[in-house]
Design a protein around this motif. Structure first.
Motif, PDB file in Angstrom:
ATOM      1  N   PHE A  56       0.823  -1.213   0.000  1.00 55.42           N
ATOM      2  CA  PHE A  56       0.000   0.000   0.000  1.00 55.42           C
ATOM      3  C   PHE A  56       0.853   1.258   0.000  1.00 55.42           C
ATOM      4  N   GLN A  57       2.029   1.196   0.551  1.00 52.41           N
ATOM      5  CA  GLN A  57       2.901   2.378   0.573  1.00 52.41           C
ATOM      6  C   GLN A  57       3.375   2.769  -0.825  1.00 52.41           C
ATOM      7  N   ASP A  58       3.396   1.807  -1.736  1.00 49.97           N
ATOM      8  CA  ASP A  58       3.880   2.071  -3.102  1.00 49.97           C
ATOM      9  C   ASP A  58       2.736   2.320  -4.097  1.00 49.97           C
ATOM     10  N   HIS A  59       1.543   2.522  -3.566  1.00 51.63           N
ATOM     11  CA  HIS A  59       0.376   2.751  -4.423  1.00 51.63           C
ATOM     12  C   HIS A  59       0.250   1.628  -5.457  1.00 51.63           C
ATOM     13  N   PRO A  60      -0.166   0.446  -4.993  1.00 52.89           N
ATOM     14  CA  PRO A  60      -0.126  -0.760  -5.847  1.00 52.89           C
ATOM     15  C   PRO A  60      -1.082  -0.680  -7.027  1.00 52.89           C
ATOM     16  N   THR A  61      -0.668  -1.390  -8.066  1.00 51.91           N
ATOM     17  CA  THR A  61      -1.547  -1.562  -9.220  1.00 51.91           C
ATOM     18  C   THR A  61      -2.400  -2.802  -8.993  1.00 51.91           C
ATOM     19  N   LYS A  62      -3.413  -2.941  -9.846  1.00 51.52           N
ATOM     20  CA  LYS A  62      -4.311  -4.080  -9.736  1.00 51.52           C
ATOM     21  C   LYS A  62      -3.558  -5.390  -9.973  1.00 51.52           C
ATOM     22  N   GLU A  63      -2.606  -5.330 -10.907  1.00 51.94           N
ATOM     23  CA  GLU A  63      -1.856  -6.551 -11.211  1.00 51.94           C
ATOM     24  C   GLU A  63      -1.042  -7.031 -10.008  1.00 51.94           C
ATOM     25  N   ARG A  64      -0.417  -6.111  -9.309  1.00 53.33           N
ATOM     26  CA  ARG A  64       0.391  -6.500  -8.139  1.00 53.33           C
ATOM     27  C   ARG A  64      -0.486  -7.059  -7.020  1.00 53.33           C
ATOM     28  N   LEU A  65      -1.698  -6.483  -6.879  1.00 51.59           N
ATOM     29  CA  LEU A  65      -2.635  -7.007  -5.879  1.00 51.59           C
ATOM     30  C   LEU A  65      -3.057  -8.442  -6.225  1.00 51.59           C
ATOM     31  N   VAL A  66      -3.333  -8.656  -7.530  1.00 54.64           N
ATOM     32  CA  VAL A  66      -3.749  -9.996  -7.956  1.00 54.64           C
ATOM     33  C   VAL A  66      -2.638 -11.007  -7.703  1.00 54.64           C
ATOM     34  N   ASP A  67      -1.384 -10.581  -7.920  1.00 53.82           N
ATOM     35  CA  ASP A  67      -0.257 -11.480  -7.656  1.00 53.82           C
ATOM     36  C   ASP A  67      -0.216 -11.913  -6.178  1.00 53.82           C
ATOM     37  N   LEU A  68      -0.489 -10.933  -5.308  1.00 54.96           N
ATOM     38  CA  LEU A  68      -0.502 -11.276  -3.872  1.00 54.96           C
ATOM     39  C   LEU A  68      -1.675 -12.202  -3.536  1.00 54.96           C
ATOM     40  N   TYR A  69      -2.837 -11.956  -4.175  1.00 59.66           N
ATOM     41  CA  TYR A  69      -3.993 -12.832  -3.929  1.00 59.66           C
ATOM     42  C   TYR A  69      -3.634 -14.283  -4.269  1.00 59.66           C
ATOM     43  N   LYS A  70      -2.994 -14.458  -5.410  1.00 64.55           N
ATOM     44  CA  LYS A  70      -2.643 -15.817  -5.834  1.00 64.55           C
ATOM     45  C   LYS A  70      -1.555 -16.420  -4.928  1.00 64.55           C
ATOM     46  N   LYS A  71      -0.606 -15.568  -4.554  1.00 62.73           N
ATOM     47  CA  LYS A  71       0.515 -16.061  -3.760  1.00 62.73           C
ATOM     48  C   LYS A  71       0.050 -16.621  -2.411  1.00 62.73           C
ATOM     49  N   PHE A  72      -0.897 -15.937  -1.778  1.00 63.72           N
ATOM     50  CA  PHE A  72      -1.311 -16.342  -0.435  1.00 63.72           C
ATOM     51  C   PHE A  72      -2.671 -17.046  -0.403  1.00 63.72           C
TER      52      PHE A  72
END
Length: 407
Positions: A56-72
């Motif tokens: 959140f500190q780096d103002h995430p893009t949707k793609e980076r959020l999706v990567d985290l969703y899949k990772k965890f």
């Protein structure tokens, strides 16, 4: 204390303690495993939350959020009403606040949620992996261990069962039943004991039969010549010689009678024939058996009636009085009798050993050269057959032999 308990009881105690140990061990294992599970979950959600807070500190893009969703293996909850429902109704497991922001962990409908908050960002994440703690595997292990434990207990119990039977049969043999035979065909240690015991029983029975046959033949062969000798002694003119011979033959006859009594008492078929009789009748019969002048016996008798074998009790009393007269320092005896006890006393030194030492069959102390060593043995055997107790005590210079009828 352990020495005094039976093997069966000892095995039961050991298995009970083992069962308790198994139960406690599994209970502690479940407790520590549950704590480990909760700790792993806590670490997982802490790592997820910190990853999102840093992102959140780096103002995430949707793609980076999706990567985290899949990772965890998580997914976001977009419905605001659903988010409010979870916050208001779920169980809040933890709340953590640090320099990056705040996150909370909820449990709702058996599902875990992570609510991550940072200035400008709020997101509710649903954990799509199943993390509810289950003790099914541990329970299966406990049941398996318990089943093995019970099987071992059953096997050991069956293995020890012949030993219990063996113990009962040995007790029966000790009570006089010589027809016992141990029917155990195993080749283990119990089988060896059973076979050895059967062989010992056979040897004892053969020896007993030989002894009985010898005793009966000996008594029969001696009785006739002694009777003839007593008749011949009557014809002697020398009074002193006649009296000495008759005394010797009477003594021999008494010895044979004592042997006959011992043979009867040691026989497995020993029976007593009880009847109600007053004590004075027993006393008079005793004096007749002894063929003595009763003036040397001081009497203090409270006449009473009791249920005994008249002949046997007369023999017992005869032996007690005979010993009292024979070994007293003044050749006198005292008898006290009531419905509680029969006491025969005489002056003399206290016995050097316990009463059991003198009631062994054929015991004879050196100074008792006139005795045959069977008197007290016969007395004790007869007293025991009547369920009474023979007691000895020394008091005020007197030896007391007591038939206690209260014990």
């Amino acid at each position: 204390m352990i020495k005094n308990i039976s093997i069966n009881t000892f095995v039961n105690i050991i298995f009970t303690l083992a069962f308790i140990s198994i139960f406690v061990t599994f209970a502690m294992f479940i407790r520590y495993d549950k704590e480990r599970h909760d700790s792993n979950l806590q670490n997982r959600y802490e790592m997820i939350a910190e990853n999102f807070l840093i992102l959140f500190q780096d103002h995430p893009t949707k793609e980076r959020l999706v990567d985290l969703y899949k990772k965890f293996n998580i997914r976001p909850i977009d419905n605001r009403d659903r988010i409010l429902e979870i916050i208001n109704n779920a169980q809040e497991l933890t709340i953590t606040q640090n320099y990056l922001g705040t996150y909370r962990v909820y449990k709702y409908d058996e599902t875990f949620y992570i609510y991550v908050q940072q200035y400008g960002y709020n997101i509710m994440l649903k954990d799509t992996k199943y993390h509810n703690y289950s003790i099914a595997f541990i329970s299966a292990g406990f049941i398996l261990a318990l089943l093995i434990f019970l099987i071992l207990y059953e096997i050991l119990t069956r293995k020890l069962k012949p030993l219990k039977i063996l113990n009962r049969q040995i007790i029966e043999f000790s009570k006089g039943n010589k027809d016992i035979k141990l029917n155990y065909t195993g080749n283990d240690e119990i089988g060896t004991i059973a076979r050895s015991f059967n062989e010992a029983i056979n040897i004892i029975n053969n020896q007993s039969k030989s002894k009985d046959l010898f005793m009966r033949n000996m008594m029969h062969e001696l009785k006739t010549p002694i009777t003839k000798a007593m008749f011949i002694a009557e014809t002697l003119e020398n009074e002193k010689t006649r009296d000495n011979l008759q005394k010797a033959f009477r003594r021999m006859d008494d010895i044979i009678k004592e042997l006959a009594t011992v043979e009867k008492l040691t026989s497995k078929n020993t029976m007593i024939y009880k009847e109600d009789v007053d004590f004075l009748t027993i006393f008079d019969k005793t004096i007749d058996l002894m063929l003595i002048n009763p003036n040397n016996i001081e009497k203090n008798i409270e006449n009473f009636t009791f249920n005994v074998d008249i002949y046997m009790m007369s023999i017992a009393l005869k032996n007690l009085i005979d010993n009292a007269l024979k070994f007293s320092t003044d050749k006198k005896a005292k008898i006290e009798a009531n419905n509680k006890s029969i006491k025969v006393a005489s002056k003399g030194e206290a016995l050097k050993n316990s009463l059991d030492y003198y009631t062994d069959a054929f015991y004879q102390e050196e100074k008792r050269s006139n005795g045959f060593g069977l008197g007290l043995y016969i007395v004790k055997a007869i007293v025991n057959l009547h369920k009474y107790k023979l007691v000895y005590k020394h008091k005020d210079g007197y030896n007391y032999f007591i038939i206690d009828m209260e014990k």
